[in-house]
Design a protein around this motif. Sequence first.
Motif, short mmCIF file in Angstrom:
data_model
loop_
_atom_site.label_atom_id
_atom_site.label_comp_id
_atom_site.label_asym_id
_atom_site.label_seq_id
_atom_site.Cartn_x
_atom_site.Cartn_y
_atom_site.Cartn_z
N GLU A 157 73.80 60.56 32.47
CA GLU A 157 72.87 61.63 32.78
C GLU A 157 73.71 63.02 32.98
N VAL A 158 74.79 63.06 33.06
CA VAL A 158 75.40 64.35 33.29
C VAL A 158 76.47 64.44 32.29
N GLU A 159 76.22 64.49 31.00
CA GLU A 159 77.25 64.72 29.92
C GLU A 159 78.31 63.79 29.75
N GLY A 160 77.96 62.69 30.47
CA GLY A 160 79.32 61.75 30.13
C GLY A 160 80.33 61.73 31.10
N ALA A 161 80.07 62.81 31.97
CA ALA A 161 81.45 63.17 32.92
C ALA A 161 81.88 61.97 33.96
N LEU A 162 83.11 62.09 34.19
CA LEU A 162 83.50 61.05 34.99
C LEU A 162 83.79 61.44 36.50
N GLY A 163 83.70 60.69 37.56
CA GLY A 163 83.64 61.03 38.70
C GLY A 163 85.03 61.60 39.11
N ASP A 164 85.14 62.39 40.33
CA ASP A 164 86.14 63.09 40.51
C ASP A 164 87.03 62.45 41.65
N ASN A 165 86.99 61.11 41.97
CA ASN A 165 87.92 60.54 42.82
C ASN A 165 87.90 60.75 44.23
N ASP A 166 86.82 61.36 44.54
CA ASP A 166 86.67 61.63 45.87
C ASP A 166 85.19 61.28 46.70
N PRO A 167 85.23 61.39 48.06
CA PRO A 167 83.82 61.27 48.48
C PRO A 167 83.06 62.22 48.18
N VAL A 168 81.56 61.81 48.14
CA VAL A 168 80.58 62.89 47.79
C VAL A 168 80.28 63.86 48.76
N ASP A 169 80.38 65.10 48.29
CA ASP A 169 80.38 66.32 48.96
C ASP A 169 79.15 66.67 49.55
N VAL A 170 78.82 67.34 50.70
CA VAL A 170 77.76 67.80 51.29
C VAL A 170 77.64 69.28 51.54
N VAL A 171 76.46 69.90 51.31
CA VAL A 171 76.41 71.16 51.69
C VAL A 171 75.21 71.32 52.60
#
Length: 291
Positions: A157-171
């Motif tokens: 759904e997001v251009e086939g991008a791979l995860g960044d190996n981190d927890p999910v960020d919150v703003v």
Amino acid sequence: MAATRVMATVASTTTTSLLFRGPLRRSHGVSICFGNTRLVPKKRFFTCRALYKPEVQIKDEGQPATLDYRVFFVDSSGKKISPWHDIPLQLGDGVFNFVVEIPKETSAKMEVATDEIYNPIKQDTKKGKLRYYPYNINWNYGLLPQTWEDPSFANSEVEGALGDNDPVDVVEIGESQGKIGQIMKVKPLAALAMIDEGELDWKIVAISLDDPRASLVNDIDDVEKHFPGTLTGIRDWFRDYKIPDGKPANKFGLGNKAANKEYALKVITETNESWARLVKRSIPAGELSLV
């Protein structure tokens, strides 16, 4: 000198509806997750019992703005715990724990050290020097515990991008400035799919339940109504913050727009399930510390 600060109240012993299967892990008697799955059409329910004393303390080691500075999390017995693995993700009723890494209106790039035992918060470095944003961040920024963006998963759904190996960020968009290591109770409102050098780096937009306007905002449209311009401001800030260092602007998927609360919860569910596979050792951890 090291100092201990009482910074957060975490739910006492209750059964919270988390979004992962068990059994997963037992960490120093702090938490244990177990399977209690009921099959309901189009829904999945998993439970985790968090064996917490009411208070989590913060212990500073070293001096701020130095390479050896660390912010550790300890339980009421004084044992170190991981803010990534041992803080419960969800408290029920759509409320989540959010760990502040970077307080609003500051520029030191603080982050949980995913490759160090107990995952303390430290200041990021580049070429042996402490990293700072080129300007202050305008919101409290940090992570959702018990989530992980799997670098082996290509998001169609997001251009086939791979995860960044981190927890999910919150703003977190509330008016109060948090503190490093503070645990806030927040509700998600929206999600931005940032693509940083080809890696998918989700930004979940949320608000602290303690904010005076928290009751007014429950989804993306409420953010636009009560915090006009905030979603665009967040996108533009994260798009452009690397440009002063001579790097290209970051990109965003999903049509360059923020997704609604339902989609944000979908992201949290998926990344929580990825974290569950990680701590069960179903996926190689590499240099990540799971203690």
